[in-house]
Design an enzyme around this catalytic site. Structure first.
Site, PDB file in Angstrom:
ATOM      1  N   GLU A 122       9.060  71.791  39.621  1.00 37.01           N
ATOM      2  CA  GLU A 122       7.866  72.622  39.815  1.00 37.01           C
ATOM      3  C   GLU A 122       7.320  72.908  38.434  1.00 37.01           C
ATOM      4  O   GLU A 122       7.875  73.708  37.685  1.00 37.01           O
ATOM      5  CB  GLU A 122       8.242  73.915  40.560  1.00 37.01           C
ATOM      6  N   LEU A 123       6.246  72.204  38.081  1.00 37.99           N
ATOM      7  CA  LEU A 123       5.783  72.157  36.692  1.00 37.99           C
ATOM      8  C   LEU A 123       4.460  72.909  36.515  1.00 37.99           C
ATOM      9  O   LEU A 123       4.112  73.770  37.296  1.00 37.99           O
ATOM     10  CB  LEU A 123       5.687  70.694  36.258  1.00 37.99           C
ATOM     11  N   CYS A 134       2.196  80.107  37.344  1.00 38.45           N
ATOM     12  CA  CYS A 134       1.788  78.703  37.394  1.00 38.45           C
ATOM     13  C   CYS A 134       0.745  78.451  38.470  1.00 38.45           C
ATOM     14  O   CYS A 134       0.002  77.470  38.398  1.00 38.45           O
ATOM     15  CB  CYS A 134       3.003  77.805  37.606  1.00 38.45           C
ATOM     16  N   LYS A 149      20.959  78.043  35.129  1.00 37.15           N
ATOM     17  CA  LYS A 149      20.611  78.254  33.719  1.00 37.15           C
ATOM     18  C   LYS A 149      19.313  79.035  33.668  1.00 37.15           C
ATOM     19  O   LYS A 149      18.230  78.487  33.779  1.00 37.15           O
ATOM     20  CB  LYS A 149      20.476  76.906  33.004  1.00 37.15           C
ATOM     21  N   TRP A 153      11.046  82.255  33.062  1.00 45.64           N
ATOM     22  CA  TRP A 153      11.091  83.669  32.688  1.00 45.64           C
ATOM     23  C   TRP A 153      10.102  84.528  33.464  1.00 45.64           C
ATOM     24  O   TRP A 153      10.251  85.740  33.527  1.00 45.64           O
ATOM     25  CB  TRP A 153      10.812  83.832  31.187  1.00 45.64           C
ATOM     26  N   ASN A 154       9.072  83.946  34.053  1.00 51.13           N
ATOM     27  CA  ASN A 154       7.999  84.786  34.602  1.00 51.13           C
ATOM     28  C   ASN A 154       8.337  85.443  35.939  1.00 51.13           C
ATOM     29  O   ASN A 154       7.839  86.524  36.244  1.00 51.13           O
ATOM     30  CB  ASN A 154       6.687  83.986  34.708  1.00 51.13           C
ATOM     31  N   SER A 167       1.756  81.981  47.861  1.00 54.93           N
ATOM     32  CA  SER A 167       3.219  81.965  47.926  1.00 54.93           C
ATOM     33  C   SER A 167       3.719  82.641  49.192  1.00 54.93           C
ATOM     34  O   SER A 167       3.255  83.715  49.566  1.00 54.93           O
ATOM     35  CB  SER A 167       3.800  82.683  46.707  1.00 54.93           C
ATOM     36  N   ARG A 181      14.971  81.336  45.120  1.00 56.93           N
ATOM     37  CA  ARG A 181      14.244  80.247  45.769  1.00 56.93           C
ATOM     38  C   ARG A 181      14.978  78.919  45.622  1.00 56.93           C
ATOM     39  O   ARG A 181      14.819  78.013  46.449  1.00 56.93           O
ATOM     40  CB  ARG A 181      12.824  80.130  45.186  1.00 56.93           C
ATOM     41  N   ALA A 199      16.184  81.408  32.034  1.00 55.65           N
ATOM     42  CA  ALA A 199      15.422  81.343  30.791  1.00 55.65           C
ATOM     43  C   ALA A 199      16.062  82.248  29.740  1.00 55.65           C
ATOM     44  O   ALA A 199      16.556  83.335  30.042  1.00 55.65           O
ATOM     45  CB  ALA A 199      13.978  81.764  31.034  1.00 55.65           C
ATOM     46  N   GLY A 258       9.177  75.038  35.264  1.00 55.74           N
ATOM     47  CA  GLY A 258       8.767  75.246  33.879  1.00 55.74           C
ATOM     48  C   GLY A 258       7.640  74.310  33.500  1.00 55.74           C
ATOM     49  O   GLY A 258       6.874  73.849  34.347  1.00 55.74           O
ATOM     50  N   GLU A 292      -3.380  75.495  30.378  1.00 57.84           N
ATOM     51  CA  GLU A 292      -2.970  76.639  31.183  1.00 57.84           C
ATOM     52  C   GLU A 292      -2.882  77.871  30.276  1.00 57.84           C
ATOM     53  O   GLU A 292      -2.049  77.932  29.378  1.00 57.84           O
ATOM     54  CB  GLU A 292      -1.609  76.333  31.821  1.00 57.84           C
TER      55      GLU A 292
END
Length: 501
Positions: free
Chosen positions: A273-274, A307, A197, A173-174, A463, A182, A199, A251, A403
């Site tokens: 990507e956690l 993240c 799919k 969602w962020n 990034s 991406r 968020a 997520g 976090e």
């Protein structure tokens, strides 16, 4: 989208007019985009504005049958899209890129409406997202294999990159638009079909993006979008289906572990990507102005809901007091309010759970002896949270290991480089890290020894569409972005052929 924002100009309350415009756009996005057509689901769910708590749209709540229908469409389209030429895939992505840039303002309004981030940041996200589309339009025609003579000399080794097949792309969602592009842009460039799919909290801009892809001429079934509140059961059904060949997820680490376990049953290709717990290390020799400026970027981007955002500030003793004071001044001056107000620096957090978590971690640090250096002002109610700087945060405070995902800066001090490195690496995560120092030798040592997938030297933003984004340890597997990103959607086939001559 055909809407314009002319109505915003000249109004007595431009922020309210911008929000009304976003609501008009959101009202058009009620259906799921399945198998190349827009379909109503049997039920819907509400999307809310984190700045007000008000419902801004109701979208299709897809079920397992919808998910399998989308996968059927992806499977049916897979062979034709696999056989498309790299130039055809590139041309589609270039059309999508052009359309995104032309529709920047509408897309930004939707992002602000469903995430709460400022319009300035939302506009930046649209361009960042489009940059991924453009990058992979260019990478589509640059997928390489190799040819070499076998050591025995009697045959040639030829390698050919082939599309993995139908993919499930699960986005957060962020950064709801950029995380779609991406993942989806390299999948399309590689010749893969996909089910996206998004968020539950932020489905609107993904649906708007699906319209752009459709209008750009994507063949039926190449892209589907599943909006749902039943992500666990829908994704479980897709992961168990033999037609799916890859899953990409951004997520939490907890959900990533579950997806990896399920993917392992069918030996699926995975990209994960956690979570992160990024250290921001400031040495005594650092330029203080640079350190504070980059700290603000690393901490406040997306309101701290990133993240790769700085989670722990480790500052050498000689500069610690000055750094805390200066960072406090900057954070306290942050203007918090509706993202539709052009004069605001920071919008709300995504929901009340995010506010409660940030408050819990802040309170815990204070109870354990941390000192509050500065706190900004924020509107009452909804999901607003005042940015805060905490100094002298003890090692046992929960914010050191969890976090925070909020505009809360936690500062601790260290004495030596060895101590800084040990504390930077003292986490199960390894996504990103930051080092601020005037010493090139020290920067090289720290970058080489930090156990993370990405390191920023004297900069708080790592990034880039041209760079491989991803982590180590519990922060994930695989890379997104750069030439490495398209490789995640390709299988390498080796063919033995007779020797030449």
């Amino acid at each position: 989208m055909t809407q314009t924002i002319d109505q915003v100009q000249g109004t007595t309350d431009p922020a309210a007019a911008r929000r009304d415009h976003a609501l008009t756009l959101a009202a058009e996005l009620r259906s799921g985009y399945l198998a190349g057509s827009w379909r109503e689901a049997a039920s819907t769910f509400d999307v809310t504005d984190p700045a007000t708590g008000a419902v801004v749209a109701s979208v299709a709540d897809c079920d397992v049958a919808d998910g399998l229908a989308a996968l059927s469409a992806a499977d049916a389209a897979a062979e034709e899209w696999r056989a498309s030429t790299p130039a055809e895939r590139a041309a589609l992505l270039h059309r999508v890129d052009t359309a995104m840039r032309a529709d920047q303002e509408n897309l930004a309004h939707l992002i602000t409406l469903e995430t709460g981030k400022t319009l300035t940041e939302a506009r930046g996200e649209v361009i960042y997202a489009a940059d991924y589309v453009r990058w992979y339009a260019e990478e589509a025609v640059r997928v390489h294999g190799r040819s070499s003579t076998a050591p025995t000399g009697d045959f040639q080794i030829v390698t050919v990159a082939e599309p993995v097949g139908p993919c499930l792309l699960i986005t957060p969602w962020n950064v709801p638009l950029a995380m779609v592009t991406r993942k989806l842009a390299p999948a399309i460039a590689a010749g893969c079909t996909a089910v996206v799919k998004p968020a539950e909290l932020t489905p609107l801009v993904t649906l708007a993006f699906a319209r752009i892809v459709e209008d750009a001429g994507a063949p039926q079934g190449v892209v589907s979008v599943i909006t749902t509140t039943r992500a666990d059961e829908v994704c479980a059904a897709l992961l168990a289906d033999e037609r799916l060949r890859k899953v990409s997820f951004t997520g939490s680490t907890a959900v990533g572990r579950l997806l990896l376990e399920r993917s392992g049953q069918r030996v699926l290709r995975t990209s994960m990507e956690l979570g992160g717990n990024a250290p921001f290390v400031v040495f005594d020799d650092a330029d203080l102005d640079l350190a504070v400026e980059q700290a603000m970027i690393a901490k406040m981007r997306m309101g701290g809901q990133s993240c790769v955002g700085a989670n722990r500030f480790l500052v050498q003793e000689g500069i610690a007091d000055a750094f805390a004071a200066r960072l406090g001044e900057r954070m306290a001056a942050t203007r918090v309010g509706s993202g539709f107000d052009e004069d605001v620096d920071l919008g709300p957090l995504i929901d009340e759970r995010a506010v409660a978590k940030a408050q819990r971690l802040t309170d815990d640090a204070l109870e354990r002896g941390a000192r509050e250096v500065a706190r900004a002002e924020a509107p009452e109610g909804s999901c607003y949270l005042a940015p805060v700087v905490l100094d002298q945060v003890p090692a046992d405070a929960a914010i050191i290991s969890e976090e925070v995902f909020a505009p809360v800066a936690a500062i601790s001090t260290f004495s030596t480089e060895a101590e800084a490195l040990a504390r930077a690496n003292d986490t199960e995560h390894g996504l990103a890290g930051f080092v601020i120092t005037a010493s090139l030798d020290r920067a090289r040592r720290m970058a080489g020894r930090m156990r993370s997938g990405m390191v920023g030297i004297n900069r708080g933003l790592v990034s880039s569409v041209a760079a491989p984004f991803g982590g180590t340890k519990q922060s994930g597997l695989g890379r997104e972005g750069g030439p490495e990103g398209i490789a995640e959607y390709l299988d390498m086939k080796y063919v033995a052929v007779p020797a030449f001559g």
